[in-house]
Design an enzyme around this catalytic site. Structure first.
Site, PDB file in Angstrom:
ATOM      1  N   GLU A 126       0.819  -1.217   0.000  1.00 46.23           N
ATOM      2  CA  GLU A 126       0.000   0.000   0.000  1.00 46.23           C
ATOM      3  C   GLU A 126       0.853   1.267   0.000  1.00 46.23           C
ATOM      4  O   GLU A 126       0.347   2.354  -0.236  1.00 46.23           O
ATOM      5  CB  GLU A 126      -0.954   0.016   1.203  1.00 46.23           C
ATOM      6  CG  GLU A 126      -0.283   0.209   2.551  1.00 46.23           C
ATOM      7  CD  GLU A 126       0.201  -1.091   3.153  1.00 46.23           C
ATOM      8  OE1 GLU A 126       0.632  -1.081   4.300  1.00 46.23           O
ATOM      9  OE2 GLU A 126       0.138  -2.122   2.457  1.00 46.23           O
ATOM     10  N   ASP A 128      14.388  25.328 -30.492  1.00 43.22           N
ATOM     11  CA  ASP A 128      14.569  26.628 -31.118  1.00 43.22           C
ATOM     12  C   ASP A 128      16.047  26.980 -31.043  1.00 43.22           C
ATOM     13  O   ASP A 128      16.784  26.442 -30.208  1.00 43.22           O
ATOM     14  CB  ASP A 128      13.717  27.665 -30.372  1.00 43.22           C
ATOM     15  CG  ASP A 128      13.664  28.988 -31.108  1.00 43.22           C
ATOM     16  OD1 ASP A 128      13.976  29.000 -32.309  1.00 43.22           O
ATOM     17  OD2 ASP A 128      13.310  30.000 -30.484  1.00 43.22           O
TER      18      ASP A 128
END
Length: 883
Positions: free
Chosen positions: A284, A326
């Site tokens: 868990e 870019d």
């Protein structure tokens, strides 16, 4: 209503001079009066609410049921221990949630929109939250409006206001307009701009008349909470895995309960044992560990200039195999530098940050560039276009006094730049004389200029002159220099914009370059070794783009470069067939960028795309990882991105991919470790009970082991230092199973080994006293001895095994035995707690243990290191086979 009043009235009301703005002292006072410029968000949960939320889980309900049963049976110590486990789990969960929340708040603060304001006569960029009524805000294309404004100056300005008005068409703004009707709809208030709207064209200035919840958007939003916490795909997969394992574990426990009931054992004890085993076997802690490792990893990435806006991006980073970047500012320094200028007196080289000798014509050229600019540069900080900032610095390098020049010159008109003309013009007054200055593309200037400055006086512009300028332009372009021309014209009276660009006198041109970042070339090479292809996508010219790409090792030949126009000449099939051949895309439009990204993705690539402008948003959305520039990026680009680079550096993208891979690997280590440990517990319990033996571990011991291994060691593995060789691996397939590359087999083998050793230790606990687990009527102390041996051996195996989990191939000495001090500390603390439990009489009794003898301790020591040693031998075999 501010829109019904003149600019002068508004300025008087707020007691502000638009040329100077507020003082810092006045702004601070107004911030205290009006409060931060932000919308009220959803109230944060209290610690108590967070704690209660941690208890709302079906596994916790099962444990509460176990508490009631043990109380009913009179086993008060067991009940207390189970309650302590519940509380400790909840406290850990609350601590993790608070830590994650603080990390997210810090990231939100870093990524918050900025505003350009004028204070004390200086334009500066500040957090939008500290904008106050009366602030003078400067607006440019791509910037979100930070407050409600009464515009005082506009130049071809348009604002997209669909968030408020529903109108998809941008609204034109006119500061000089005064509206008489107080009921004028928002969409028709042409002299106002509103918070959260976007400037799509032109520029302007405005006075903040309302901030925060007093703005128009604040009035229609009682509570705005745009950030929703969503589980990442990895967390969802692990959650499903946990549920599946949980169902299997519960099935096994039901089987155990059935078998033990058939064997005639004590049903109440077996029920408690089965419940405890179910809880111990279900990992868990998976979701919590993933959350904390991700939050820690993301926070660390932010310290290294990469802000992750969406957690799934961390997972996707590890799979990226193409980086579309870019050029300007990302591959280069984003510091345009004038390297030379040309007039008819000749070509002159310029050395940055040195005092250069210049002729009067050269100084006039620099003066014209300064006066035809919207940029600012003070105290080493600049605002505006990098090209214009470079032109300001050219004036500094040629010895011009910019402050004095700007004080003596007043701009009284302008013709803003647009992409069709590729020109910008200003009308400037100096001591009663008017001059037009025009800068822009040299080809366009040659078409409209009628004269040229030669030997200090204007002469008619001839074909010979044009040839000279064209040749020097081509020469500079071959050197990857960007060229920009400048012209001027004295006028007798104020003229409108359409008349400015006529009968101009050409002064000359400058050649600039944005130098490549020094660290990018090595990053491109590192990415190549990692199976990642670097691609340049830019609006720059083909030869300039290729020159930079070639310097950085992105492209080898000019054939690997293609322009947007050439893309348009190819049909989709042809472009798709050739796209893998290109490394440089030049002169591209936003539509081209989206087409490139989508075509690359259609080939099965995982694509990262960088951008900084409004027009980059579509391609950022189309990419698997949209990366916005934090320095030069517009707010809309940042809003469309998954990751923001605070340094606008390509190398940071590669670094983020490396960190993303390591974060994913760390999560995988922690998960496989948990599954291995839990499987070992299940095997030890299932086999022994199936054989008809006593349970080797009782409920409280199981819960303690679960608390030990599901917390500190697993989290420490998740915080492991990065593997320096992770970038030598190929990108991970995003569809790859979590148990690929032998991870599933390792978990099963490790679980069987740990379970088997625990069973052997349990058997030895009987054997050293002359009994076997099959014997009946075994003394209680012998059983307690056997369980103590099993308990200590299981914990030792798991703690030492964590060291082996740090790398699937490298030995613990290759990765560095002490390179993860968190893990060393977790193991040391775990062993210390084991000694405390077995050594302190109260805890010894609570956990039903007793002190081991010399042989017992020797057995724990030997068996505990067996999984680590066998794993190291297996890794040695793998390394020898790879050699």
């Amino acid at each position: 209503m501010w829109f019904t009043r003149s600019v002068e009235d508004v300025l008087q009301q707020f007691n502000v001079n638009p040329a100077i703005g507020l003082s810092e002292a006045e702004a601070k006072q107004r911030l205290a009066t009006y409060g931060p410029n932000r919308l009220k968000g959803k109230k944060k949960k209290s610690i108590l609410e967070l704690f209660v939320a941690q208890l709302q889980d079906w596994l916790i309900y099962v444990l509460f049921a176990a508490v009631l049963i043990t109380l009913f049976m009179g086993e008060y110590i067991d009940a207390i221990i189970i309650l302590v486990v519940i509380i400790l789990n909840a406290v850990l969960g609350v601590a993790q949630e608070i830590k994650a929340g603080n990390a997210i708040e810090a990231l939100q603060k870093i990524a918050s929109p900025k505003a350009l304001v004028r204070r004390d006569g200086v334009v500066k960029e500040i957090d939008s939250e500290v904008v106050v009524p009366g602030d003078v805000l400067i607006l440019d294309t791509g910037r979100y409006v930070a407050a409600d404004l009464r515009l005082v100056e506009t130049a071809n300005m348009q604002v997209e206001e669909s968030a408020l008005t529903g109108e998809s068409v941008p609204s034109s703004k006119d500061a000089g307009c005064i509206l008489n009707d107080p009921q004028t709809p928002l969409g028709d208030r042409t002299n106002a701009a509103f918070m959260s709207t976007l400037v799509t064209y032109g520029r302007g200035e405005g006075i903040a008349v309302a901030t925060g919840m007093q703005t128009e958007v604040g009035k229609i939003a009682n509570i705005i909470d745009t950030e929703t916490v969503t589980a990442t795909p990895l967390e969802l997969r692990l959650d499903e895995l946990g549920k599946t394992i949980g169902k299997l574990a519960i099935g096994i426990c039901l089987l155990i309960f059935g078998v033990t009931m058939w064997q005639g054992r004590d049903l109440a004890q077996m029920f408690l044992l089965s419940v405890s085993l179910a809880v111990a076997s279900i990992p868990e802690g998976l979701a919590a560990i993933v959350a904390i490792v991700l939050s820690i990893g993301v926070t660390n990435m932010s310290r290294r200039n990469a802000i992750i806006r969406r957690l799934p991006a961390v997972e996707t980073l590890g799979s990226v195999n193409i980086i579309c970047s870019d050029k300007t500012g990302t591959l280069t320094q984003n510091k345009m530098t004038v390297q030379k200028y040309f007039t008819l007196e000749g070509e002159v080289a310029v050395e940055r940050e040195k005092q250069n000798q210049a002729t009067e014509t050269g100084k006039l050229l620099a003066k014209a560039m300064i006066l035809c600019s919207d940029a600012t540069h003070e105290n080493g900080e600049g605002t505006g276009d990098p090209t214009e900032i470079a032109l300001l610095l050219l004036g500094d390098d040629l010895g011009l006094d910019r402050k004095a020049m700007q004080a003596n010159h007043k701009r009284i008109g302008e013709y803003a730049f647009d992409s069709e003309r590729k020109l910008m013009s200003t009308l400037v007054e100096e001591e009663g004389e008017l001059t037009v200055y025009t800068k822009g593309a040299i080809d366009n200037l040659l078409r409209i200029a009628t004269h040229v400055l030669e030997n200090g006086r204007p002469v008619p512009l001839t074909d010979h002159h044009k040839k000279q300028f064209s040749e020097i332009t081509d020469h500079m372009s071959d050197e990857a220099l960007r060229t920009l021309g400048i012209a001027y014209r004295p006028v007798d009276a104020v003229i409108d914009a359409a008349e400015m660009e006529k009968d101009l006198i050409l002064l000359g041109l400058v050649g600039m370059i944005d130098p490549p970042r020094l660290e990018v070339k090595s990053s491109v090479e590192l990415a190549k070794c990692a199976g990642i292809t670097s691609v340049m996508i830019t609006g720059d010219h083909k030869h300039t783009a290729f020159a930079i790409a070639h310097m950085l090792g992105i492209a080898e030949t000019i054939d690997q470069a293609i322009t947007g126009q050439e893309i348009d000449e190819l049909n989709e099939a042809e472009f798709a067939a050739k796209i893998n051949d290109y490394r440089v895309y030049a002169r591209v439009s936003p539509e081209h960028k989206v087409k490139i990204v989508r075509t690359l993705k259609a080939h099965g690539n995982i694509v990262s795309m960088t951008g900084d402008g409004v027009n980059d948003a579509p391609s950022l959305n189309a990419a698997d990882i949209g990366v916005a520039m934090g320095i030069t990026g517009t707010d809309v680009a940042k809003g469309a991105s998954d990751m923001i680079l605070t340094d606008d550096n390509f190398a940071t993208i590669v670094s983020a991919i490396e960190q993303g891979r390591n974060i994913y690997n760390n999560i995988k280590k922690a998960v496989i470790f948990l599954l291995t440990c839990n499987l070992g517990e299940v095997i030890a319990m299932f086999i022994t009970l199936l054989l008809g033996w006593e349970a080797p571990l009782i409920a409280t011991q199981l819960l303690w082991i679960n608390l030990m291994t599901d917390s500190l060691p697993a989290i420490a593995l998740g915080m492991d230092t990065g593997d320096p060789d992770v970038m030598k691996e190929k990108p991970r397939d995003p569809k790859e199973s979590f148990f690929a590359n032998g991870a599933g087999g390792r978990a099963i083998a490790g679980g069987i080994l740990i379970g088997g050793l625990t069973i052997f230790a349990f058997w030895y606990g009987y054997y050293e006293h002359g009994y076997t687990p099959f014997d009946k009527n075994v003394p209680a102390e012998v059983l307690k001895n056997a369980r103590t041996l099993a308990f200590m051996t299981l914990v030792a195996c798991q703690l030492y095994y964590a060291l082996a989990m740090r790398n699937a191939v490298k030995s613990i000495f290759q990765v560095g035995l002490f390179s993860n001090l968190y893990l060393i500390g977790a193991i040391a603390l775990g062993l210390l707690l084991q000694l405390v439990i077995i050594g302190v009489p109260f805890t010894q009794q609570a956990f039903n243990l007793h002190m081991l003898d010399r042989n017992g301790w020797l057995m724990v020591l030997v068996l505990g290191v067996v999984p680590l040693l066998l794993n190291e031998l297996y890794k040695l075999y793998l390394r020898l086979r790879q050699a």
